[in-house]
Motif scaffolding. Structure first.
Motif, short mmCIF file in Angstrom:
data_model
loop_
_atom_site.label_atom_id
_atom_site.label_comp_id
_atom_site.label_asym_id
_atom_site.label_seq_id
_atom_site.Cartn_x
_atom_site.Cartn_y
_atom_site.Cartn_z
N ALA A 69 0.73 -1.10 0.10
CA ALA A 69 -0.05 0.26 0.06
C ALA A 69 0.39 1.16 -0.09
O ALA A 69 2.13 1.30 0.05
CB ALA A 69 -1.28 -0.31 1.74
N LYS A 70 0.27 2.75 -0.29
CA LYS A 70 0.97 3.54 -0.15
C LYS A 70 0.67 4.03 1.55
O LYS A 70 -0.31 3.21 1.83
CB LYS A 70 0.44 5.01 -1.45
CG LYS A 70 0.43 4.18 -2.47
CD LYS A 70 2.16 5.12 -3.10
CE LYS A 70 2.72 3.66 -4.36
NZ LYS A 70 3.97 3.44 -4.65
N ASP A 73 -2.86 5.43 1.96
CA ASP A 73 -4.01 4.38 2.16
C ASP A 73 -3.66 4.30 3.32
O ASP A 73 -5.83 3.82 3.99
CB ASP A 73 -3.80 3.68 0.97
CG ASP A 73 -3.30 4.09 -0.50
OD1 ASP A 73 -3.91 5.53 -0.71
OD2 ASP A 73 -2.40 3.17 -0.76
N ILE A 74 -3.38 4.58 4.33
CA ILE A 74 -3.37 3.58 5.91
C ILE A 74 -3.87 5.19 6.26
O ILE A 74 -2.94 5.83 7.10
CB ILE A 74 -1.82 2.85 6.21
CG1 ILE A 74 -1.54 2.25 5.17
CG2 ILE A 74 -2.37 2.79 7.77
CD1 ILE A 74 -2.34 1.32 4.75
N VAL A 80 -6.07 -0.98 6.79
CA VAL A 80 -6.13 -1.11 6.07
C VAL A 80 -5.96 -2.66 5.57
O VAL A 80 -4.70 -3.40 5.98
CB VAL A 80 -5.52 -0.96 4.01
CG1 VAL A 80 -5.89 -1.55 3.36
CG2 VAL A 80 -6.29 0.62 4.49
N SER A 153 5.86 3.98 -0.20
CA SER A 153 5.15 2.43 -0.36
C SER A 153 5.64 2.06 0.55
O SER A 153 6.17 1.99 1.07
CB SER A 153 6.15 2.23 -1.10
OG SER A 153 5.50 2.85 -2.70
#
Ligand code: FES
Length: 157
Positions: A69-70, A73-74, A80, A153
């Motif tokens: 994930a990036k 995104d968390i 996530v 990342s």
């Protein structure tokens, strides 16, 4: 004399007619079959390229595993689920990852909210910081997964 020639001629004529009929039928069949394919040259398929391409777009900086994930995104205090792994961010800039398979009966954990990883099957709750059990029925914490953060990342280590 003529009496003996009559029947013989009749037979002969009948034979000829029958033969002609047969030949006619054969000719008709031949004609029919012959007109079937009239020499169309088989078409060649168009150039068969199209499979050239680059490698997948998950290449990043140096080495490391698959990008999970990036960091963006968390959510902070949340997380996530990415396949077999749940990635969390208990504190700003601190990322953790655990197996997403609940230790109770193997369901995939689903939500991460308020610092807790929640299994939807029987509502077990795990700590998003260390994976330990906060509420049963699970009695064993989620095993940690090794990750590295490279730039923005998050990758499996
Ligand atoms: Fe997760 Fe039962 S399988 S709580």
């Amino acid at each position: 004399m003529t009496g003996t020639q009559g029947p013989a001629r009749k037979v002969a004529r009948r034979t000829v007619v029958a033969a002609a009929g047969g030949a006619g039928l054969a000719a008709a069949l031949t004609a029919c079959g012959g007109s079937e394919s009239s020499g169309t040259v088989g078409e060649q398929p168009a150039g068969s390229g199209g499979t050239t391409g680059g490698s997948g777009g998950t290449t990043g900086g140096g080495g490391g595993g698959k990008v999970l994930a990036k960091t963006a995104d968390i959510p902070e205090g949340g997380g996530v689920v990415v396949g077999d792994v749940v990635v969390t961010q208990p504190k700003a800039g601190e990322f953790k990852a655990f197996s997403s398979k609940c230790t109770h009966q193997g369901c995939a954990v689903k939500n991460v909210t308020g610092g807790e990883i929640i299994c939807p099957c029987h509502n077990s709750k795990f700590d998003a910081t260390d994976g330990s059990v906060k509420a049963g029925p699970a009695t064993t914490g989620l095993p940690a997964a090794s990750i590295v953060v490279e730039g923005d990342s998050i990758k499996l280590a």
